[in-house]
Scaffold this motif. Structure first.
Motif, short mmCIF file in Angstrom:
data_model
loop_
_atom_site.label_atom_id
_atom_site.label_comp_id
_atom_site.label_asym_id
_atom_site.label_seq_id
_atom_site.Cartn_x
_atom_site.Cartn_y
_atom_site.Cartn_z
N CYS A 1 54.93 15.15 30.15
CA CYS A 1 56.34 15.07 29.74
C CYS A 1 56.46 14.49 28.33
CB CYS A 1 57.13 14.23 30.73
SG CYS A 1 57.34 15.02 32.35
N ILE A 2 55.68 13.45 28.03
CA ILE A 2 55.71 12.86 26.69
C ILE A 2 55.22 13.88 25.66
CG2 ILE A 2 54.68 11.10 25.21
CD1 ILE A 2 54.69 9.21 27.59
N ALA A 3 54.14 14.59 26.00
CA ALA A 3 53.60 15.58 25.06
C ALA A 3 54.59 16.72 24.81
CB ALA A 3 52.29 16.15 25.61
N ARG A 4 55.45 16.99 25.78
CA ARG A 4 56.41 18.09 25.62
C ARG A 4 57.62 17.67 24.81
NH1 ARG A 4 59.64 21.12 24.57
NH2 ARG A 4 60.47 22.96 25.67
N TRP A 5 58.09 16.44 24.94
CA TRP A 5 59.38 16.09 24.35
C TRP A 5 59.34 14.92 23.36
CZ3 TRP A 5 59.88 17.20 29.87
CH2 TRP A 5 60.47 18.45 30.11
N ALA A 6 58.28 14.14 23.31
CA ALA A 6 58.25 12.97 22.43
C ALA A 6 57.58 13.33 21.10
CB ALA A 6 57.52 11.81 23.10
N PRO A 7 57.89 12.56 20.03
CA PRO A 7 57.19 12.78 18.76
C PRO A 7 55.75 12.28 18.83
CG PRO A 7 58.65 10.88 18.60
CD PRO A 7 58.93 11.52 19.93
N TRP A 8 54.91 12.80 17.94
CA TRP A 8 53.49 12.44 17.88
C TRP A 8 52.86 12.42 19.28
CZ3 TRP A 8 56.83 8.40 15.78
CH2 TRP A 8 57.18 8.65 14.45
N PRO A 9 52.91 13.55 19.98
CA PRO A 9 52.51 13.56 21.41
C PRO A 9 51.08 13.12 21.66
CG PRO A 9 52.66 15.80 20.51
CD PRO A 9 53.26 14.89 19.48
N MET A 10 50.15 13.41 20.73
CA MET A 10 48.76 13.06 20.98
C MET A 10 48.50 11.57 20.83
SD MET A 10 47.36 15.90 21.84
CE MET A 10 48.92 16.00 22.68
N VAL A 11 49.53 10.82 20.41
CA VAL A 11 49.42 9.37 20.32
C VAL A 11 50.32 8.70 21.36
CG1 VAL A 11 49.78 7.35 18.85
CG2 VAL A 11 48.84 9.44 17.88
N THR A 12 51.59 9.10 21.38
CA THR A 12 52.56 8.44 22.27
C THR A 12 52.27 8.68 23.75
OG1 THR A 12 54.04 10.36 22.00
CG2 THR A 12 54.41 8.47 20.56
#
Length: 386
Positions: A166-177
């Protein structure tokens, strides 16, 4: 008359734990949640690594495989080490490595460096293996429940993959956040586990050699043969099926969560027997075969749910029987053997991919169904003979 428990210096025998310490000591089980979370947070991001970092399929496969390369030796080394030196130091050291592995993965995602992702995945495997060996024995002795560690690991498998997807789909900088929640969880789990006492380091208690040999024979004959199905079932649900149906990132994350999530619910509610585990896995792979043949995603999700139930039953039975059969001074070692053989089942998707050059995925899943049914029949026949 039974001999009193013999323990190494600076340890607390399980029987000597205060009667009101269950809730406090049970909080140490959160280290197992962190372990399961760390394993599946990366699995849910495989598609994102391909699209965001441009990694090739072979590189992604290598990153996935290096986890197992670190995990299996760590299991085999950490089990005996925890029996000799104690569960607590091995488990807490492994948790620290678990958090460090996530830092490497975050750095690799920020700078696009495979050279950072590789040690990150390797350390994830090493730390997860040590936690499964030492942590499972520690949690069992602290709580008195051999299934608690499996429940917390399953919860980590379920939530880690879904949250990361879910974070990788909608959050910025997915490979970090996507990795930030695990850092918080690891720190919280460590603070809770620090309050728990040591329980292991037990010395051998002299007893009936024939009884110990019989327990070892039953462990090798009944527990270890079932172990590969523990992870063969879920990997079919969240690796083979999404890959066959070319599912998107979110749906893959949902499958990654549904399989262990169903296993968690099943392990909490249903009695676990080897035959029941195998029959449920057979039903799940049969549904998966139909879903793969018809490219039906709702049916694939149903297959993932059933396979998750089979995973939960197999895991619960394996951990419970291992704890019942293992001598106290070898509990971590036998638990490590169980987890090692269980993780061999994770190679199932790769075997199916290799055999995919010979025949179709539905045919291969049908063959897996027949294998599970044959194993269940063997277990039932042996049970009647005893």
């Amino acid at each position: 008359m039974t001999a009193p428990p013999v323990t190494a210096p600076n340890t607390v025998p399980v029987t000597a734990l205060p009667t009101n310490s269950g809730a406090r000591n049970g909080r140490a089980a959160w280290i197992m949640l962190a372990s399961g979370w760390s394993a599946n947070q990366f699995s849910a991001l495989l598609g994102a690594y391909r699209s965001h970092l441009g990694l090739t399929e072979s590189t992604v496969t290598g990153l996935f495989a290096v986890y197992v390369v670190g995990l299996i030796p760590a299991l085999l080394l950490a089990g005996p080490l925890a029996d000799r030196r104690g569960r607590r130091p091995v488990a807490l050291t492994a948790l620290a490595l678990n958090v460090l592995s996530t830092v490497f993965l975050m750095a690799g995602g920020a700078w696009g460096g495979t050279w950072l992702l590789l040690p990150g995945r390797f350390l994830t495997g090493v730390s997860a293996g040590a936690l499964l060996a030492a942590g499972s024995a520690w949690i069992k002795e602290l709580s008195g429940s051999p299934r608690r560690s499996g429940l917390f690991v399953s919860a980590g498998f379920a939530t880690g993959g879904l949250v990361a997807a879910c974070i990788a789909r909608w959050a910025p900088w997915p490979m970090v956040t996507a990795y930030v929640p695990h850092l918080v969880l690891g720190a919280l789990a460590g603070s809770l586990a620090l309050a728990a006492p040591e329980t292991g380091g037990s010395l051998p208690v002299h007893g009936c050699e024939a009884a110990r040999e019989d327990a070892g024979h039953r462990f090798r004959r009944t527990v270890l043969p079932l172990a590969p199905w523990v992870f063969a079932a879920p990997t079919i649900g969240f690796v083979t099926l999404p890959s066959t149906l070319h599912s998107g990132l979110v749906l893959t994350g949902v499958a990654t969560a549904v399989v262990p999530g169903t296993g968690l619910l099943t392990a909490r509610r249903a009695p676990a027997t080897p035959a029941a585990s195998l029959l449920v896995v057979a039903v799940g792979t049969a549904i998966a075969a139909v879903a793969a043949a018809t490219a039906n995603e709702p049916l694939a999700l149903l297959a993932a749910i059933v396979l998750g139930a089979g995973y939960g039953l197999a895991l619960t039975h394996g951990l419970t029987r291992t704890a019942a059969l293992a001598p106290p001074h070898r509990l971590a070692r036998w638990t490590a053997w169980f987890w090692t053989v269980a993780y061999l089942g994770m190679f199932t998707p790769y075997v199916l991919t290799l055999l995919g050059h010979v025949t179709t995925t539905p045919v291969l899943l049908t063959a897996v169904t027949l294998a599970a049914l044959a194993h269940a029949g063997f277990v039932l026949r042996k049970g009647r003979e005893q």
